[in-house]
Write an enzyme that holds these catalytic residues in place. Structure first.
Site, short mmCIF file in Angstrom:
data_model
loop_
_atom_site.label_atom_id
_atom_site.label_comp_id
_atom_site.label_asym_id
_atom_site.label_seq_id
_atom_site.Cartn_x
_atom_site.Cartn_y
_atom_site.Cartn_z
CE1 TYR A 61 20.88 -31.40 -59.67
CE2 TYR A 61 22.41 -33.19 -60.10
CZ TYR A 61 21.23 -32.52 -60.39
OH TYR A 61 20.42 -32.97 -61.39
N GLY A 212 10.81 -42.36 -59.11
CA GLY A 212 9.85 -41.39 -58.59
C GLY A 212 10.37 -40.70 -57.34
#
Ligand code: NAP
Length: 337
Positions: A61, A212
């Site tokens: 990341y 999501g």
């Protein structure tokens, strides 16, 4: 004033007890548009105050910058924070879209030292293999991870996006405390093999992207609305005709939220907690947010209960989704089942 705190859940059979909702830190450094760093850091403190103790990052990341960003927070609260990070996705600053998958023991050994250095800690509480390279025998990769436990660099092991069969194979080499894979109202492929295997083995499930990637909250409707470098632009279910088709799937979520006076994000988070009960396993979802208001909203959902009729209304959603979770599903569990 003391804030409502979270119940706890144990990671695996000998892992730590953590708040039943963790915090995903990925978006603080990359992928989901510009970040207000001061607000993101304040969100870490706010999370801990509310009983969130599992903080999730990865060496991939922000090319390591996410570990560096949260390192001072982890060190300042070392006895309360359970820090989880990951190896296996090799990236290149000169080509941000490049992803190499590395599971070989030499890579594992180098990766853990780099993560320890960036986090500024002497042990990682939960160390995940982020993606599986089927060309490297699992016994070798997990064997190398087990050596890190024996060396005191890592406390517990985890895997991400492995199949049920891969989880079983790894668990024989060394106990696996947590399986982290995508699981939400509209991403339920893990329920076929990974979830039942985790339940049987007593491995905790850490659902990533339980909102999501924000879509289930209604905060964006299509990839085209997002920043040019937002990773969701490359994910099939958020693009073009798929996104348009999927927007309608939010209707039952919105309807429940309105009737209950809660938010769509809270409906989605309550769903994943309750779905785990059906499968008889422990879950610790890690919604990602960089904002204190959303953190408060999300943690409040950890103890919400949906009614049977509400769960039934959400049941068909995943089966109706248009588009895959990733452009190349070979790196997900379902892509290898
Ligand atoms: N193992 C893996 O391969 C893998 C893959 C992806 C992610 N992860 C981990 O899982 C964590 C969570 O997944 P994720 O961040 O991809 O997706 P997510 O948790 O499903 O959604 C995050 C998105 O939702 C927004 N959001 C959060 N709470 C909200 C709320 N209450 N209302 C409206 N919007 C809200 C966030 O924006 P703001 O930040 O602006 O609030 C962000 O854009 C990551 O941070 C990362 O640690 C792991």
């Amino acid at each position: 004033m003391s804030l409502p705190t979270l119940p706890t859940a144990q990671l695996g059979t000998d892992g730590p007890a953590v708040g039943v909702q963790g915090l995903g830190c990925m978006g603080m450094s990359e992928f989901y548009g510009p970040t207000d760093t001061a607000e993101a850091l304040a969100t870490l403190d706010a999370a801990l105050e509310r009983g969130v103790t599992l903080f999730d990052t990865a060496d991939a990341y922000g090319f390591g910058r996410n570990e560096e960003l949260i390192g001072p927070f982890v060190r300042a609260n070392r006895d309360r924070v359970v820090i989880a990070t990951k190896f296996a996705i090799e990236r290149r600053e000169d080509d941000p879209t490049h992803r190499g998958i590395r599971n070989d023991p030499a890579y594992v050994r180098a990766a853990v030292d780099a993560s320890l250095r960036r986090l500024g800690v002497d042990v990682i509480d939960l160390y995940y293999m982020h993606r599986r390279d089927p060309a490297v025998p699992l016994a070798e990769s997990v064997g190398a991870m087990a050596e890190l436990v024996r060396a005191g660099k890592v406390r517990h092991l985890g895997l991400s996006e492995v199949t049920g069969a891969e989880l079983r194979e790894a668990h024989v080499v060394h106990p696996i405390a947590a399986l982290q894979s995508e699981w939400s109202v509209f991403a339920r492929d893990v329920e076929r093999s990974a979830v039942p295997a985790a339940a049987e083995l007593g491995v905790a499930f850490v659902p990533y992207s339980p909102l999501g990637r924000g879509f289930l909250t209604g905060s964006f409707a299509a990839a085209e609305e997002l920043a040019a470098d937002d990773i969701r632009r490359s994910q099939p279910r958020f693009s073009g005709a798929n996104a348009a088709a999927n927007t309608g799937l939010l209707d039952p979520i919105r309807k429940i939220a309105e009737a209950r006076g809660i938010t769509p994000a809270q409906v989605a988070l309550a769903w994943v907690q309750q779905r785990a009960e059906v499968h008889g396993l422990t879950v610790v979802p890690i919604p990602g947010t960089r904002k204190r208001t959303r953190l408060a909203e999300n943690t409040a959902a950890a103890t919400l209960r949906l009614e049977a009729g509400e769960l039934a209304a959400l049941e068909p959603v995943a089966g109706l989704v248009a588009g895959d979770r990733y452009p190349d599903m070979a790196f997900t569990s379902v892509g290898r089942e």
